[in-house]
Design an enzyme around this catalytic site. Sequence first.
Site, PDB file in Angstrom:
ATOM      1  CE  LYS A  35      63.717  -3.046  -8.031  1.00 36.00           C
ATOM      2  NZ  LYS A  35      63.777  -3.535  -9.420  1.00 36.00           N
ATOM      3  CB  THR A  62      60.289  -1.292 -10.096  1.00 36.02           C
ATOM      4  OG1 THR A  62      61.076  -2.143 -10.925  1.00 36.02           O
ATOM      5  CG2 THR A  62      58.817  -1.437 -10.443  1.00 36.02           C
ATOM      6  CG  HIS A  73      52.385 -28.542  18.894  1.00 32.02           C
ATOM      7  ND1 HIS A  73      51.469 -28.064  19.793  1.00 32.02           N
ATOM      8  CD2 HIS A  73      51.798 -28.424  17.671  1.00 32.02           C
ATOM      9  CE1 HIS A  73      50.368 -27.683  19.152  1.00 32.02           C
ATOM     10  NE2 HIS A  73      50.557 -27.875  17.865  1.00 32.02           N
TER      11      HIS A  73
END
Length: 280
Positions: free
Chosen positions: A11, A56, A246
């Site tokens: 899960k 789950t 950058h």
Amino acid sequence: MARLGENRYGKSRVRLSRITRHGNSHGFNEWTVQVLLHGDFESSFTAADNSRILPTDTMKNTVYYVARGSKAGTIEEFAKELGDYLLASNPQVSKASVQVSEKSWECMRVGGSAEPTTFKLGGPEKQTVMAVRSQDGPWSITSGIDGLTILKTTRSAFTGYIKDKLTTLKPATDRIFGTCATAKWDYSLDAPDYAGVRARILNSLLKEFADHNSMSVQHTLFDMGKAALDAAPEIARITLMMPNLHHLLADLSPFGQDNPNHIFVPIDEPHGSIEATIER
């Protein structure tokens, strides 16, 4: 003929917040948890037999159940408590992996004093841990920080690199150095002071980044890793991932203006990707 290879299930993104009350002051944590189980699950894949499968949804409920009785002061300790419970309750599971990330909530300061029950998010970075244990085996703990967003406006250069027919980059002796760093470290001790180690590592990384006269991201990354090892003898190694985010000097010449390292265009893609493990 097909056969089942390595497999796991679990899960993900189980979100949990917790208040710990200490009289008139409170502690507050916000965690995101992932559980992954390895074990004897072949029949569920190959024979449509779910008799060895822990749902789950039950794993999600287990997170909250364990948290309710937990005395853990750190995400490392909670990850071990949760994994121990799942392994003890499920003999069909051979190994459990528990990953936890924590947002950086901290007590708000009002008028110079800490407000004991009010909090602000301290930064975008998250504390992380990956805890892995097999049945009857020891815990393997990897702690970390993800999304450590830092920048310096000077003492950063990049010169002396390879130049070929495709090179357009100009040498820089004074540039902006920004990154969103990820750090992960492994321990050489079984049960260190996780919170103390984390605080010392974070402080050492920030101090070295600020003080360093950088000749490249690689140069700074390595010295930051060395500083972390010096600050935390409890760790065996540290891995740093530092994208070079950058800031390009804006061309103001079409408007008749100069630009003495004053106005920049920040970009985050494409960006340089630099990573290394620094070991003892």
